[in-house]
Enzyme design. Sequence first.
Site, PDB file in Angstrom:
ATOM      1  N   LYS A  16       0.816  -1.208   0.000  1.00 26.96           N
ATOM      2  CA  LYS A  16       0.000   0.000   0.000  1.00 26.96           C
ATOM      3  C   LYS A  16       0.865   1.280   0.000  1.00 26.96           C
ATOM      4  O   LYS A  16       0.545   2.240  -0.706  1.00 26.96           O
ATOM      5  CB  LYS A  16      -0.938  -0.012   1.205  1.00 26.96           C
ATOM      6  CG  LYS A  16      -1.934   1.119   1.251  1.00 26.96           C
ATOM      7  CD  LYS A  16      -3.078   0.799   2.190  1.00 26.96           C
ATOM      8  CE  LYS A  16      -2.647   0.564   3.617  1.00 26.96           C
ATOM      9  NZ  LYS A  16      -2.314   1.787   4.365  1.00 26.96           N
ATOM     10  N   ARG A  91     -11.491   3.324   9.221  1.00 19.69           N
ATOM     11  CA  ARG A  91     -11.141   2.015   9.771  1.00 19.69           C
ATOM     12  C   ARG A  91     -12.345   1.364  10.455  1.00 19.69           C
ATOM     13  O   ARG A  91     -12.278   0.205  10.832  1.00 19.69           O
ATOM     14  CB  ARG A  91     -10.045   2.148  10.844  1.00 19.69           C
ATOM     15  CG  ARG A  91      -8.683   2.517  10.363  1.00 19.69           C
ATOM     16  CD  ARG A  91      -7.823   1.287  10.133  1.00 19.69           C
ATOM     17  NE  ARG A  91      -6.561   1.238  10.839  1.00 19.69           N
ATOM     18  CZ  ARG A  91      -5.469   1.924  10.522  1.00 19.69           C
ATOM     19  NH1 ARG A  91      -5.476   2.791   9.563  1.00 19.69           N
ATOM     20  NH2 ARG A  91      -4.346   1.732  11.184  1.00 19.69           N
ATOM     21  N   ARG A 130      11.968  -9.963   4.287  1.00 18.97           N
ATOM     22  CA  ARG A 130      12.463  -8.582   4.400  1.00 18.97           C
ATOM     23  C   ARG A 130      13.592  -8.494   5.453  1.00 18.97           C
ATOM     24  O   ARG A 130      13.495  -9.073   6.532  1.00 18.97           O
ATOM     25  CB  ARG A 130      11.298  -7.682   4.816  1.00 18.97           C
ATOM     26  CG  ARG A 130      11.626  -6.209   4.762  1.00 18.97           C
ATOM     27  CD  ARG A 130      10.408  -5.379   4.553  1.00 18.97           C
ATOM     28  NE  ARG A 130       9.499  -5.406   5.704  1.00 18.97           N
ATOM     29  CZ  ARG A 130       8.367  -4.712   5.742  1.00 18.97           C
ATOM     30  NH1 ARG A 130       8.002  -3.971   4.717  1.00 18.97           N
ATOM     31  NH2 ARG A 130       7.580  -4.772   6.802  1.00 18.97           N
ATOM     32  N   ARG A 163      12.976  -7.648  11.345  1.00 19.45           N
ATOM     33  CA  ARG A 163      12.158  -6.977  12.369  1.00 19.45           C
ATOM     34  C   ARG A 163      11.223  -7.988  13.014  1.00 19.45           C
ATOM     35  O   ARG A 163      10.723  -8.883  12.343  1.00 19.45           O
ATOM     36  CB  ARG A 163      11.322  -5.866  11.722  1.00 19.45           C
ATOM     37  CG  ARG A 163      12.114  -4.632  11.386  1.00 19.45           C
ATOM     38  CD  ARG A 163      11.328  -3.583  10.628  1.00 19.45           C
ATOM     39  NE  ARG A 163       9.877  -3.778  10.653  1.00 19.45           N
ATOM     40  CZ  ARG A 163       9.016  -3.019   9.989  1.00 19.45           C
ATOM     41  NH1 ARG A 163       9.465  -2.018   9.249  1.00 19.45           N
ATOM     42  NH2 ARG A 163       7.735  -3.240  10.023  1.00 19.45           N
ATOM     43  N   ARG A 174      -1.204 -10.094  12.361  1.00 21.09           N
ATOM     44  CA  ARG A 174      -1.537  -8.773  11.784  1.00 21.09           C
ATOM     45  C   ARG A 174      -2.588  -8.914  10.692  1.00 21.09           C
ATOM     46  O   ARG A 174      -3.493  -8.082  10.571  1.00 21.09           O
ATOM     47  CB  ARG A 174      -0.274  -8.114  11.217  1.00 21.09           C
ATOM     48  CG  ARG A 174       0.539  -7.390  12.284  1.00 21.09           C
ATOM     49  CD  ARG A 174       1.950  -7.107  11.809  1.00 21.09           C
ATOM     50  NE  ARG A 174       2.023  -6.191  10.683  1.00 21.09           N
ATOM     51  CZ  ARG A 174       3.059  -6.119   9.839  1.00 21.09           C
ATOM     52  NH1 ARG A 174       4.082  -6.931   9.976  1.00 21.09           N
ATOM     53  NH2 ARG A 174       3.062  -5.247   8.867  1.00 21.09           N
TER      54      ARG A 174
HETATM   55  P1  AMP Z   1      -1.250   3.210  10.470  1.00 24.18           P
HETATM   56  O1  AMP Z   1       0.056   3.837  10.152  1.00 24.18           O
HETATM   57  O2  AMP Z   1      -2.324   3.509   9.458  1.00 24.18           O
HETATM   58  O3  AMP Z   1      -1.151   1.734  10.744  1.00 24.18           O
HETATM   59  O4  AMP Z   1      -1.761   3.877  11.839  1.00 24.18           O
HETATM   60  C1  AMP Z   1      -0.987   3.823  13.023  1.00 24.18           C
HETATM   61  C2  AMP Z   1      -1.893   3.887  14.239  1.00 24.18           C
HETATM   62  O5  AMP Z   1      -2.649   5.102  14.214  1.00 24.18           O
HETATM   63  C3  AMP Z   1      -2.941   2.778  14.301  1.00 24.18           C
HETATM   64  O6  AMP Z   1      -2.431   1.625  14.919  1.00 24.18           O
HETATM   65  C4  AMP Z   1      -4.027   3.433  15.143  1.00 24.18           C
HETATM   66  O7  AMP Z   1      -3.676   3.438  16.510  1.00 24.18           O
HETATM   67  C5  AMP Z   1      -3.986   4.870  14.653  1.00 24.18           C
HETATM   68  N1  AMP Z   1      -4.900   5.112  13.509  1.00 24.18           N
HETATM   69  C6  AMP Z   1      -4.566   5.488  12.245  1.00 24.18           C
HETATM   70  N2  AMP Z   1      -5.645   5.658  11.466  1.00 24.18           N
HETATM   71  C7  AMP Z   1      -6.712   5.378  12.268  1.00 24.18           C
HETATM   72  C8  AMP Z   1      -8.125   5.374  12.042  1.00 24.18           C
HETATM   73  N3  AMP Z   1      -8.658   5.680  10.849  1.00 24.18           N
HETATM   74  N4  AMP Z   1      -8.921   5.025  13.092  1.00 24.18           N
HETATM   75  C9  AMP Z   1      -8.410   4.736  14.296  1.00 24.18           C
HETATM   76  N5  AMP Z   1      -7.083   4.723  14.566  1.00 24.18           N
HETATM   77  C10 AMP Z   1      -6.247   5.041  13.565  1.00 24.18           C
END
Ligand code: AMP
Length: 223
Positions: A16, A91, A130, A163, A174
């Site tokens: 992504k 989300r 990776r 990692r 995940r």
């Molecule tokens: P990401 O980089 O998209 O995986 O986001 C990192 C963290 O930010 C996630 O694990 C959530 O804690 C929070 N987060 C990001 N986007 C959202 C969303 N749309 N709704 C709720 N939490 C979010």
Amino acid sequence: MSPRAVILIGAPGAGKGTMAEAIRTATPYAHVSTGDMLREAVKTGAPIGREAAPFMQRGELVPDAVIMRLIAARLEGGAPDSRYLFDGFPRTLPQAASLDAVFAQRGARLDGVFLLETPTAVVLQRLTGRRVCRACGAVYHLTNIPPRTPGRCDQCGGELYQRDDDREATILNRLDVFQRQTADVIAYYERRGLLARFDASAPREATIAALLAQLRRYLETPA
Ligand code: AMP
């Protein structure tokens, strides 16, 4: 002209980040990643960052109301003819419903929801192979981008390591969390005929070409 948007959804390992970067460089779509915005807010000590940090540290979703404030502020600052590529948002179903309401208020339109699909075996092959340089952070892959000397970084000679979150059990977990979290949101957009599925196990260039072709069709469609 009114704002338009596309949502990009992809499981871990679907590529992504690479796709979002390709779209950002080749089209007028502005990349709106709630994860990046939250990390930035945490770093700068902004009020939203202080609210979000405890949830992020626990690996939980940040409350919907906080996310919607972040999105509203981002839309507020955008030009009326902006095109947004939402990444990591929505989300949850309440976030999807709030986005509909915010867009209806502004006369904005959601053109489509892109789902990057990758079989689990491909994700495992991509992620378990990776390796990252401990010294400079350069990223390699045992088979796809191997270093010249096994275990050593081409750029700085640093040690390459795996990692913790690239280990098989962690990846499967995940994927499971991702599927449970996104199932409702995907079904919501599928019911409304907005979902477009893309095969992300194809070579990256092919997937990127398919995404860009669809975005160009949207760009040619009058508001
Ligand atoms: P990401 O980089 O998209 O995986 O986001 C990192 C963290 O930010 C996630 O694990 C959530 O804690 C929070 N987060 C990001 N986007 C959202 C969303 N749309 N709704 C709720 N939490 C979010």
